[in-house]
Design a protein around this motif. Sequence first.
Motif, PDB file in Angstrom:
ATOM      1  N   PRO A 612      33.978   2.136  -7.317  1.00 37.75           N
ATOM      2  CA  PRO A 612      34.712   3.173  -6.558  1.00 37.75           C
ATOM      3  C   PRO A 612      33.825   3.764  -5.458  1.00 37.75           C
ATOM      4  O   PRO A 612      32.602   3.909  -5.621  1.00 37.75           O
ATOM      5  N   ALA A 629      40.433   7.595  -7.941  1.00 36.06           N
ATOM      6  CA  ALA A 629      39.260   6.858  -7.488  1.00 36.06           C
ATOM      7  C   ALA A 629      39.609   6.153  -6.201  1.00 36.06           C
ATOM      8  O   ALA A 629      40.672   5.528  -6.073  1.00 36.06           O
ATOM      9  N   THR A 636      43.533  -4.493 -12.572  1.00 35.54           N
ATOM     10  CA  THR A 636      43.313  -3.271 -13.348  1.00 35.54           C
ATOM     11  C   THR A 636      44.028  -3.285 -14.695  1.00 35.54           C
ATOM     12  O   THR A 636      43.728  -2.469 -15.557  1.00 35.54           O
ATOM     13  N   PHE A 643      38.804   3.464 -15.946  1.00 37.59           N
ATOM     14  CA  PHE A 643      38.122   4.414 -15.067  1.00 37.59           C
ATOM     15  C   PHE A 643      37.754   5.647 -15.880  1.00 37.59           C
ATOM     16  O   PHE A 643      38.500   6.075 -16.764  1.00 37.59           O
ATOM     17  N   TRP A 658      37.960   7.369 -20.955  1.00 37.86           N
ATOM     18  CA  TRP A 658      38.394   6.184 -20.210  1.00 37.86           C
ATOM     19  C   TRP A 658      39.921   6.162 -20.142  1.00 37.86           C
ATOM     20  O   TRP A 658      40.597   6.377 -21.142  1.00 37.86           O
ATOM     21  N   SER A 662      43.567   4.033 -12.076  1.00 37.59           N
ATOM     22  CA  SER A 662      42.568   4.573 -11.137  1.00 37.59           C
ATOM     23  C   SER A 662      42.909   5.985 -10.684  1.00 37.59           C
ATOM     24  O   SER A 662      42.199   6.562  -9.858  1.00 37.59           O
ATOM     25  N   VAL A 679      33.359   9.621 -10.678  1.00 36.52           N
ATOM     26  CA  VAL A 679      34.099   8.558 -11.359  1.00 36.52           C
ATOM     27  C   VAL A 679      33.288   7.256 -11.360  1.00 36.52           C
ATOM     28  O   VAL A 679      32.484   7.023 -10.450  1.00 36.52           O
ATOM     29  N   LYS A 680      33.494   6.487 -12.406  1.00 34.87           N
ATOM     30  CA  LYS A 680      32.967   5.122 -12.473  1.00 34.87           C
ATOM     31  C   LYS A 680      34.075   4.222 -13.016  1.00 34.87           C
ATOM     32  O   LYS A 680      35.070   4.703 -13.573  1.00 34.87           O
ATOM     33  N   ALA A 681      33.894   2.880 -12.880  1.00 32.95           N
ATOM     34  CA  ALA A 681      34.896   1.910 -13.370  1.00 32.95           C
ATOM     35  C   ALA A 681      34.202   0.909 -14.298  1.00 32.95           C
ATOM     36  O   ALA A 681      32.969   0.783 -14.301  1.00 32.95           O
ATOM     37  N   GLU A 688      30.090  -1.657 -16.700  1.00 35.51           N
ATOM     38  CA  GLU A 688      30.415  -0.468 -15.912  1.00 35.51           C
ATOM     39  C   GLU A 688      29.736  -0.475 -14.546  1.00 35.51           C
ATOM     40  O   GLU A 688      28.607  -0.954 -14.395  1.00 35.51           O
TER      41      GLU A 688
END
Length: 707
Positions: A612, A629, A636, A643, A658, A662, A679-681, A688
Motif C-alpha cells: 500500500p 489503503a 484480494t 489488510f 486483519w 482494502s 496499514v500493511k497488506a 506481509e
Amino acid sequence: MNWRFSRIIVPVLCVLLYPGTAQHGLAQPRESVPLARESWCEPAPLMVPRGFGPSQAPPGSVQVNLNSDGMNIFYDAANEPTIAIDPTNPQRMVICWRQFDTIEYGFRQAGYAYSSDGGQTWTNGGVIDPGQFRSDPVLSAGPNGDFYFCSLKIDDLGYLSNDLFVSHDGGATWTLRSTPGGGDKPWMIADQTAGPYSGTIYFDSNQGGSARSIDGGFSWLSTFSFTGLGTMAIGPGGQVYCGGGFSGTFYISRSTNGGQWFDFSEVNMGGTIGFAGPNPEGLLGQASVAADPLNASRVYMLCSVNGPGADPLDVKFARSINGGITWEPPVRVNDDPSNAENWQWFGTMSIAPNGRLDAIWNDSRNSPTEDNCQLYYAYSLDGGTTWSQNRPLTPLWNSFVGWPTQAKIGDYYHMLSDNDAANLAYSATFNGEQDVYFTRILWNDCNRNGVADDVELAGGMHDCNGNGMLDECEESPLRDCNGNLVPDFCDILGGMPDCNDNDIPDECEPDLCAPLPNPMAFELPPTPISTSSIRMVAVEAIDERSPPVHYAFLYTGGFGGHNSSFSGREYIDTNLPRANWPYPYQVAAADSANNSSWYSPESVGSTMIETPTGVSIGIVTSTSIALAATGTFSNTGLGQTGFYFEMTPAGGTGANQWVSSSSTTVTGLSPGTLYRIRVKARNWQAFETPFTPRVPARTQGGDPYAF
C-alpha cells in the motif's frame, strides 16, 4: 491319470499314442525303439537298452526308484508319488508312484519302494500287480500298521475303476483286497485316531465314486463326498474332511459320523486350480486338506491357484475355525513379490501332531523361464496366520525333461509330518529324467545339515539380525563382497550404505546411487521476494562417491513460472507475471555420474501483494472513521490475502485486526479523539508488506485544539 481323460466311462479300451517324437530335453529315438504306434493299454516291448548310473539326488534327498545296486535306471520315468508311514513304527515307510519302464510308451504301472530306517535307504520292490495299467496312486496306513494302496485302472469294459491292495509286512509284499469304486483322481485315507471310527478307510474320487470300509477294505459302503481334485483329512475325533477344486470352485465336505453322510461348504481360495505352464498336460497341483490334531474346530486347505492379475500361480492357504462350516479369506504363502509373475505349482501341505503346518511347492522365482524350478518350503506355527520365510530345498531342475509321452510330471506330490519334520515324496529331473525322491525336511534346519538351527545358534553360528535364522540361510546368504569377513547383509544392517536395496554394499559396485536425500527436499521453500519473483533453496545433498552435486528446480504450474537448469542450491524465479499468485515448484539433485534423485514433493510459493502507498481517510463522525489503503491490489480474494489497519490509541471495532478488504470503517471510537493510522497488506500465503507512514484523523466533538 491325465486330467483330460477324466470321464466316468472310457469309450474305447485302448487309446493309441505315437512314441518317438522329440521332446524338450529328450534324445532322438534310438534305433532299437520301434516307430510303430503303441497303445498304453498293454505293456510295451522293452527294447530300449537299459543303462544304470549314479543318482544325482541333491543334498538332503534320497532317490527312491533305484535298482538293487542303488543305481539310477536310465530311460524310465517315475512320477506322481504318494507316501505312507506306519503309525506304530515311524521308521517304516512306503512310497508308490507311476512307473514308466520306458519314456517311449505311455504304459505305466504301480511302482513301489519301502524303507525300514525312516527313509534313509529304500528297497525298490518293482511294481504292484505286474502287467496292469495303473495311474493316480495313493497310499495310507491303518492304526495297526497295515499299509493300503489304491490306484486307478481301466477294467475290461472300459470303465475307470480303482483297486485296493494291502501290505502286512511294511510294504514288502502286496495283496489285492477289493475295488472301492470308480472315477478318476482317487484319494484314500485311513482313520489312525483312537476314536469311534478308528481303522475306517475312506475313498473318494473326482467323479463321485465315494465309499467307506469298516472292515479293513474287504467290503465297502457307498457314500457321497464329491469335492473335486484334492485330498482328505481326519480330525482328532474321527471327523472326515474331503476337499478339492472343481470348475473354478473349491469345496470341503465333512462328516462327523464316520462317513455315513457329508455336508458341504464352499472355500474361497483366491483363484482356481491351474493347468499347463510348467506341467503342460497336467494339473499344477490339487487341494491339500489338513485337520488340526489339537483343535477339532480348525480345518485347513492349501493349493496352488491362478488368481486375478498377471501373476500366473501362487500358493494360497485358507482356514476354518468352526469345523469347516465357514472359511476365512485366503493368505499367500509364497513370499516373492506379488507382481513377479513366477510359477508356484504343486503346492502341498501336511500337519504335525503338535499343530505345525508344513508347505512345499515348486517355484520358478530364480529362473527366467517357467520350465526351471526349485522345491521350496515354508512352515507356520500359528495355525496359518503367518508363514515363515520361504527357503529353497533343491537346486533348479527342468520340468520339461523326461516326459514319458505325456507332457507332464504327474499331477501331485504327497507329504506327511511329524513333530520334528515333514516327510515328502516328490518327483524331479536331477538325473535328466523323471525320478522319485524322498526328503525329510526338519522345519528348523534351514541349511539342511541335520542339526536344528537353535542348536547351531547356541554353538556360535552367526545370526547378525537376531531373527533366529542362520545368516547362511537368509535370502542374501554369506556373500562378502568387500572381504571384511562380515556377510554383506550384516554390513548393511550395521549401517553400510545400500542405496538401491539390492543387499550389496554400495562400495562393491559402480556408483548407481542418487544424492541424498532421495527424494530431494527444500531447505527454504519457495518464498516471495517481490510481486514478480520467488526465491527457494534446496537442502544440501550428500554424495560422497561422485561429487559435486547440482540441483534442478522444476516449475509444475501452468503459465508463468520457469524451470532452472542444473546449478546451485539457490534459485530465484523472476519476471513472474502475476502478483499475489501461487507458483508451485519441485527440486531434484544429480551427481557427476548422472545419478539423479527423485523430485521433491511439490511446494507452492506466492508472489507478494502490492505494498500500500498510504491510508486514505474517508467520512469521519464522532464515533467512526472510514479508512482505505491506497494503491492497486491483485487477487484480494485469494487465500489469506488481507489488510491490517493499525490505529493508536487502540479502540473501536474494525481496526488492529486483519480484514479481507482494502477498505474498512472503524466504529465505536471516542468523540473528539485524535487517532494515528497506518496499514500493511499480506499475500495469500500471509507474507506481509511493510507498514505505510502514519496519518492522523480526529473524530468529531470535544476540544478541537486539544492535542
